[in-house]
Design an enzyme around this catalytic site. Structure first.
Site, PDB file in Angstrom:
ATOM      1  N   CYS A  93       0.814  -1.210   0.000  1.00  0.00           N
ATOM      2  CA  CYS A  93       0.000   0.000   0.000  1.00  0.00           C
ATOM      3  C   CYS A  93       0.860   1.278   0.000  1.00  0.00           C
ATOM      4  O   CYS A  93       1.461   1.607  -1.011  1.00  0.00           O
ATOM      5  CB  CYS A  93      -0.966  -0.028   1.176  1.00  0.00           C
ATOM      6  SG  CYS A  93      -2.360   1.102   1.023  1.00  0.00           S
ATOM      7  N   HIS A 199      -3.448  -6.057   2.164  1.00  0.00           N
ATOM      8  CA  HIS A 199      -3.155  -6.166   3.598  1.00  0.00           C
ATOM      9  C   HIS A 199      -3.748  -7.480   4.090  1.00  0.00           C
ATOM     10  O   HIS A 199      -4.036  -8.365   3.325  1.00  0.00           O
ATOM     11  CB  HIS A 199      -3.819  -5.013   4.363  1.00  0.00           C
ATOM     12  CG  HIS A 199      -3.331  -3.653   4.024  1.00  0.00           C
ATOM     13  ND1 HIS A 199      -2.196  -3.109   4.569  1.00  0.00           N
ATOM     14  CD2 HIS A 199      -3.845  -2.706   3.191  1.00  0.00           C
ATOM     15  CE1 HIS A 199      -2.035  -1.872   4.109  1.00  0.00           C
ATOM     16  NE2 HIS A 199      -3.017  -1.603   3.273  1.00  0.00           N
TER      17      HIS A 199
END
Length: 250
Positions: A93, A199
């Site tokens: 990310c 994630h």
């Protein structure tokens, strides 16, 4: 054998249990008799990128990204040289975005990235949230331990990342949004650098990817050996169940 694993900015970049990726790498080393040497490094600390085997950079907010890019800019040449030398990098990310050219916020302001990857990110009007299934590019994810052609995880980002010419995604999105929700691509691999929005944390859900990172790190040392197989029965069942459930919703 010892493997040096660096968790960069663990105090600032650790969204959605990202530190679980470090725990997974360490555990899968120990189960094979490999000693993981974990370094946690934050702002201003000395870093020897060439001496690392695996570098992990997690996710964080736009504000944190701006601070951390400034810190990394001082060592951009050293990081670039280590990457060209085969350093294994997993970036999630915000960490993924920082390796690119820039992040453009909703007000038009740009946060310069390291420019190591030919990618750029533009803040979108809505967040891209939810579970993801990715069909991995075989050329990007090949390895002796790669059991699956899929990767699963959880995404939550407003940034939309685009890849430059000559750069291809880590895989194709079968469920979810991926890099930008437009071109069906998710993540990127350049040399031994893996970037992704997933994630969850990522590696406990995808132990085959964890083992690929370990294999690449060992190969970089010039050791011609395959990783010992582990009993991943429960992990495999969980992975397959997630893929099956999400693809039924697609």
């Amino acid at each position: 054998m010892k493997l040096a694993i660096c968790h960069l900015y663990p105090d600032l970049l650790d969204l959605y249990g990202d530190r679980g990726n470090i725990l997974t790498l360490a555990a899968r080393c120990r189960w094979r008799g490999i000693e993981p040497v974990i370094q946690k490094a934050s702002l201003g600390e000395d870093l020897d990128f060439m001496g690392m085997d695996i570098l992990f950079i997690g996710g964080g907010s736009d504000r944190e990204q701006g601070l951390l890019v400034q810190d990394l800019m001082r060592r951009e040449n050293e990081l670039r040289k280590a990457i060209e030398n085969g350093l294994v990098v997993l970036s999630i990310c915000g960490g993924y975005q920082m390796l690119g050219k820039y992040y453009q916020m909703t007000n038009g302001e740009r946060i310069d990235g390291l420019g190591i990857l030919d990618i750029w990110t533009i803040a979108g009007a809505k967040r891209l949230i939810g579970n993801v299934v990715v069909e991995l590019d075989e050329k990007k994810s090949s390895g002796n331990s790669n059991k699956f052609r899929t990767m699963v995880g959880f995404e939550n980002h407003s940034g939309k990342t685009y890849l430059g010419e000559g750069i291809s995604p880590l895989g194709k999105v079968l469920f979810g949004h991926g890099n930008n929700g437009e071109d069906s691509g998710e993540g990127v691999r350049h040399l031994n650098v893996f970037g992704t929005y997933l994630h969850g944390p990522l590696l406990p859900k995808n132990p085959h990817l964890a083992d690929l990172l370990l294999e690449l790190a060992i190969q970089r040392r010039g050791v011609d050996t395959s990783l010992m197989e582990l009993d991943d029965c429960l992990e495999d069942l969980a992975h397959k169940a997630m893929v099956k459930r999400l693809l039924k919703q697609a």
